[in-house]
Design a protein around this motif. Sequence first.
Motif: not given
Length: 499
Positions: A91-98, A116-126, A476-483
């Motif tokens: 059950h993928i969390a998305t901005e809409g779910a929030i 931006g939130y969704d992109r972080q979640v998607m990268l976590g899968f990869l 690296r891409r995940l770290d870009e979303g840290r801020a």
Amino acid sequence: MIAYLLALTLGAQSPAADAASAAGAWLVADVSVIPADTDEVLRHRNVLIRDGRIVRILAPGAKAPVSDADATIIDGRGKYLVPGFVDAHVHIATEGAIRDSKDPVISTLELGQAHGYDRQVMLGFLKAGVTGAANLGGSARSDEDLLWLRGEIAAGRIAGPQLYVGKRINGPRVAVALQPASTVPASKPEAPTTAADGAAAVRQARERGYDFIKPYQFLNRETYRAVVDEARRQGMVTTGHLPELGCASCADRAFAFAHPMDNIAHSEELTRFARIGSDLSPQDLDALADAVAERKIAVTPTLVTLKTIVGMYVQRAVPPVPGDWATRVDPVTRLDWAPPANRYLSQAFRDQDGADTFSAGYDFARVLTRQLWKRGVPLTVGTDASLPGLAFGVSVQQEMIELREVGLRPIDVLRAASINAHRLFDPKAGSGAVREGERANLVLLDADPLADIHNVAKIAGVFTQGRWWPMAEIDRRLDEGRAFEQALSRQIQAHKAGH
Ligand SMILES: [Zn+2]
């Protein structure tokens, strides 16, 4: 020959080999290939990937065509190329779910940047080697988000796994709770209690572009049957919950197996049937396994889900996320896992009927899963993430270990995590095996998963969306979303301070 090829090309390796590039060709040199559709391991192969396909798997000594010379070389020595993993139940969390959340803090979070939130979640899968994920329904806006994200990912504009988006169809809970008929709301496709509305809900989901249907347990007898039948007519896969037992309009057990879904979304669904009537008797375990095998139903055991829920019940705390994944769990999910949002830590959860059988239910589900496997029932790897304690991505590796621990051979675990899911959700797109002509959704492992299934966590990189993603690039891409995540954290802290 291979040594020559490596010497020639490793020296000429361009810096681009370390970065994901939009399109191109890669040659994984001198790698062990685990196709996963058979039990074999192909040693010392050169695998050419071009335009998102596995073009060639060359045997040792075979000469590569001149046309392969443009390929970027990836050193595969000591490594293992396996099919990308699929989470068959998320059950993928998305901005809409929030935005749809009922939590007083989560629903008011200012998300700012679009998706931006969704992109972080998607990268976590990869990061976990997950190149496919089947979403089993969520809130209205999260379903819409996922239909959109599916297209963005398919077009290569957002990095993430191939998404299969399911529509949950459920009746009103009140209908099965032995309420007087007058209190049951009128039927509508959004909460059907008639066969006509159940079938209409399936057709609407198909028109809207959903990939599959999740029938849910509070459908009454006639509606459940209509949903399953209409989905079959429409060529849509069904994976969901078994119907509720023990009320006036509910199905009985024979009915559920007479009108089976393609896939049962949890072994816990079968355990629920075994609690009612037989109180988890061993004889019932055999009867259920036989019924599933006879009707050719596939099953997603989600053992790690049960284990995690039992863990919360027994320990009164969320079990730890493995390794450094704890630092990758985003602040919204973390908030959702904490009291009061986490219902598994609530007193109401502890007080419910049958809570004392949770642990026995997990044991029953484990033995049942083993019996299903022995009967040749196709199993898939699903997690129910982001249920508390189950982080997107890594929970797939946890479930693979669960399946190994009930006795599946490592190759069967790999098959459950790849080929079986492809057969269920996307059979027209190929088998999911590492074979010439197949789509290149692949994981390159640093160690042999057949020697130790824990090695599925040792990931050098992932092929998906027609690209090579070295782990350093994903990190690296995940770290870009840290801020962005830190900004969310600050909002949550401010809310807490203000309340
Ligand atoms: Zn679920």
